[in-house]
Design an enzyme around this catalytic site. Structure first.
Site, PDB file in Angstrom:
ATOM      1  N   ALA A   1       0.842  -1.190   0.000  1.00 38.61           N
ATOM      2  CA  ALA A   1       0.000   0.000   0.000  1.00 38.61           C
ATOM      3  C   ALA A   1       0.884   1.249   0.000  1.00 38.61           C
ATOM      4  CB  ALA A   1      -0.912  -0.005   1.224  1.00 38.61           C
TER       5      ALA A   1
ATOM      6  N   GLY B   1      -0.146  -5.081   0.507  1.00 34.91           N
ATOM      7  CA  GLY B   1      -1.287  -4.963  -0.396  1.00 34.91           C
ATOM      8  C   GLY B   1      -1.040  -5.616  -1.740  1.00 34.91           C
TER       9      GLY B   1
ATOM     10  N   GLU C   1      -1.873  -9.184  -1.148  1.00 33.16           N
ATOM     11  CA  GLU C   1      -3.322  -9.294  -0.986  1.00 33.16           C
ATOM     12  C   GLU C   1      -4.031  -9.223  -2.342  1.00 33.16           C
ATOM     13  OE1 GLU C   1      -4.714  -7.690   3.224  1.00 33.16           O
ATOM     14  OE2 GLU C   1      -3.480  -6.211   2.192  1.00 33.16           O
TER      15      GLU C   1
ATOM     16  N   GLU D   1       3.131  -5.924   7.151  1.00 36.46           N
ATOM     17  CA  GLU D   1       2.420  -4.853   7.861  1.00 36.46           C
ATOM     18  C   GLU D   1       2.729  -4.817   9.349  1.00 36.46           C
ATOM     19  OE1 GLU D   1      -0.115  -5.754   4.226  1.00 36.46           O
ATOM     20  OE2 GLU D   1       1.104  -6.872   5.652  1.00 36.46           O
TER      21      GLU D   1
END
Length: 694
Positions: free
Chosen positions: A63, A104, A107, A127
């Site tokens: 992210a 991310g 993911e 994370e």
């Protein structure tokens, strides 16, 4: 506007390529066109399968954390929206992974039906290292591929997983040595017309789970967390993947993510993430300054520190000439190095072949002339100015022109050392922390005449050997040890006034430090501080008395604590309690009960105060540099962000008030608030908002 998403066709396969330099972070300006491209491919009858790939050096690296706590983080489409779209995709989707698929990025890949990776690729969910957990389904999807125990390892550690291992775990469906695009397109084409099973709908790896094994793994995660919330929340989220249906687990994951992202610990860890980037920016060392080539490093001294420094460079792929004064000391140092590598082999973290290759990279010698081929020479000899100058005098005659001469001093004046040579521009301090092959911090000490390209070289080398570099100025103890001295000054007084070593150490560990100061002193060796005090003409009545009795800590079985043979567990020693009481009585100190709060204020606030003085003097460029030093070199709890970030969370005004209180009671200089500290307090400001950079 840049073209962040490109769509091409190879027959029935649509290839959607993301291009958001430098690391394809999942920013809103990337999410929006990707969402549109996926919907278009979904609705186009001519498209039968989709490949998601990335331009540049990597797949989506994660992210965009600069968007956290901003409107862009909430702007649609979110990463969760993208993952939901892929979950329900009616056509085969394949993630083509190269470089890293982290956070991310992974993911997004887990939301595809399949994943194809090049052999050099790595995947991971890091994370937790920012005080967070995956917020777009990582904890709900990953266990469905790997099983919950393996998923917990990946999520709670944040460590990367190589492509081959990821394939064995079930995360990656195919690893290729060839062209990634061709392999991914062929894989996607082979899945056209086959039944689709999104990861969210798979249940075979989370059925009939051995909950006892999972509970044991979760308990181990909690034990290692040492007060950090994120690893514990990660375990909870993975458990939810087993005990809840997918949608409920996904909803709870998001709730946990929001709790963490709004908490102080994650803010502290994100502060450190950006602080490390800022520390790499050094005044006068711009991108136009080229580092000097370093093909071989010389290390003088094969003891604990020198051997660790040498291992650091060899581990980073740079051969080392290791010098000692005699063959016996040299052989002893080499034996220790070999033993350290053997331990790595026995733990499975290194192969025998790799161990042999690293040992072959050492060139042992007792002759200074052999250092003539080195591009960088680091001395790690006894911490005494005369000894250091003698070494640099010898280097003057053997080091080739342009070779960098570095001192590993912990306290001494680098300018004085540099002035003893005819090439002060080539001299720099490289303060490694013990054990040097393990500890991440490297204080790069900039002398008055250190050349910019020497600093550029030191910064580049630090990164190459896996260190976290911080450039600091010259003063006694630089940043870390100077601040440590201000904290240590109060430890003995607290003992004499009524505390005991176990109470003080417990206050520290309860705060989040890995060890208290007395247990740490015993581990490091009390004789080290004793020698330094004697060199400075200083005393510490209790610690000095222990050293005079030969109580140097764990290595002698006795220090502030007593240690049973073969054990590192500290035990309270009545003899030490007696010594403390007698010393206090001799100095006319009336002992009293001391609260844990007082111990915290009298040890931590002087530390922060000295940090402010260091900023005033320009020894550190930024408050965040000090935080990097203390979290990477001294065990300051990362969940509190370092001493200067912690000062902001407590309130600088509060700290000044308490320092004034203790200064009034004791009259000690260590409690007198620094001018910068008082200035920030009067403005009701913070270090993070202060423009003072030294």
């Amino acid at each position: 506007m840049p073209d962040y998403v490109k769509v091409m066709r190879d027959g029935e396969v649509a290839i959607i390529t993301l291009d958001n330099p430098p690391v394809n972070a999942m920013s809103h300006h990337l999410r929006e066109p990707l969402f549109a491209a996926l919907k278009q491919a979904r609705d186009d009858d001519a498209v039968k399968a989709v490949v998601i790939a990335c331009a540049g050096r990597t797949f989506v690296s994660g992210a965009d954390i600069t968007e956290f706590n901003t409107p862009k983080a909430l702007a649609e489409p979110s990463l969760r929206d993208l993952c939901a779209l892929l979950d329900a995709f009616p056509k085969p989707t394949v993630a083509a992974i190269h470089g890293t698929a982290f956070g991310g990025g992974l993911e997004l890949a887990l939301s595809c039906h399949y994943r194809v990776a090049v052999k050099s690729a790595q995947i991971g969910l890091p994370e937790v290292k920012l005080g967070l957990l995956p917020g777009a389904g990582g904890t709900a999807r990953l266990p469905r591929l790997t099983g919950p125990v393996e998923a917990l390892k990946i999520v709670s550690s944040g460590n990367p997983v190589a492509a081959d291992k990821a394939a064995k775990l079930g995360i990656v469906d195919e690893v290729t040595d060839g062209d990634l695009a061709e392999a991914a397109i062929a894989f996607a084409r082979g899945k056209i017309g086959t039944p689709l099973a999104p990861v969210s709908g798979r249940s075979d790896r989370i059925a009939d789970v051995d909950m006892a094994a999972f509970d044991a793994a979760s308990a181990e995660v909690a034990r290692k967390a040492r007060g950090l919330d994120a690893p514990v929340k990660c375990a909870e989220a993975v458990r939810n993947a087993i005990t809840m249906d997918f949608d409920a687990a996904l909803k709870r994951e998001r709730e946990l993510f929001i709790e963490l992202v709004q908490g102080t610990q994650s803010k502290a860890q994100r502060h450190l993430f950006f602080a490390q980037r800022e520390a790499a920016k050094v005044e006068g060392v711009g991108k136009e300054i080229e580092a000097r080539p370093v093909k071989r490093v010389g290390v003088i001294g094969a003891g604990t520190m020198g051997g660790g420094i040498a291992m650091s460079f060899v581990n980073g792929g740079i051969p080392v000439t290791l010098l000692e004064m005699n063959r016996e000391a040299l052989d002893r140092g080499l034996a220790t190095i070999a033993k350290n590598y053997e331990i790595s082999v026995s733990r499975g973290s290194m192969t025998t072949e790799a161990k042999d290759q690293r040992l072959a990279a050492f060139k042992p010698t007792t002759d200074y002339a052999d250092l003539a081929e080195c591009d960088l020479i680091i001395e790690a000899v006894y911490e005494e100015m005369g000894v250091k100058k003698e070494v640099f005098g010898k280097l003057e005659t053997v080091a080739k022109p342009g070779a960098i001469l570095a001192t590993n001093t912990s306290y001494l004046d680098v300018n004085e050392i540099a002035a003893s040579t005819a090439r002060p521009r080539d001299v720099v301090g490289l303060h490694f922390f013990s054990p040097a092959n393990v500890m991440k911090l490297l204080e790069i000490v900039r002398g008055n005449r250190t050349a910019p390209d020497v600093l550029a070289t030191a910064l580049a080398l630090a990164r190459k050997i896996g260190k976290v570099p911080v450039v600091v100025g010259v003063c006694h103890g630089f940043v870390g040890n100077r601040m440590l001295s201000s904290r240590s000054a109060e430890n003995e007084d607290l003992l004499m006034e009524g505390a005991d070593p176990a109470q003080i150490d417990k206050v520290f560990t309860d705060f989040g430090w890995p060890m208290g100061p007395f247990a740490m002193g015993d581990l490091a060796g009390l004789d080290i501080g004793w020698r330094n005090r004697k060199a400075l003409g200083k005393t510490a009545p209790i610690a000095d008395a222990l050293c005079e009795q030969g109580r140097f800590g764990q290595k002698t079985g006795k220090g502030f604590y007593i240690y049973e043979e073969g054990s590192r567990a500290p035990k309270t020693d009545p003899e030490v309690s007696k010594l403390i009481e007698e010393t206090a009585r001799a100095k006319g100190v009336n002992r009293r009960a001391i609260s844990d709060e007082e111990i915290t204020e009298r040890t931590l606030y002087p530390l922060i105060n000295e940090g402010a003085r260091i900023l005033e003097e320009g020894i550190a460029a930024r408050a965040s540099d000090i935080d990097i030093v203390w979290t990477n070199g001294y065990g300051f709890p990362i969940g509190k962000g370092g001493p200067m970030f912690y000062a902001d969370t407590v309130g600088v005004k509060t700290i000044v008030e308490r320092l004034d209180h203790w200064h009034g009671k004791t009259g000690k200089e260590v409690y007198k608030p620094a001018a910068l500290l008082r200035k920030i307090a009067e403005a009701d400001g913070s270090f993070s908002a202060s423009k003072k950079t030294g």
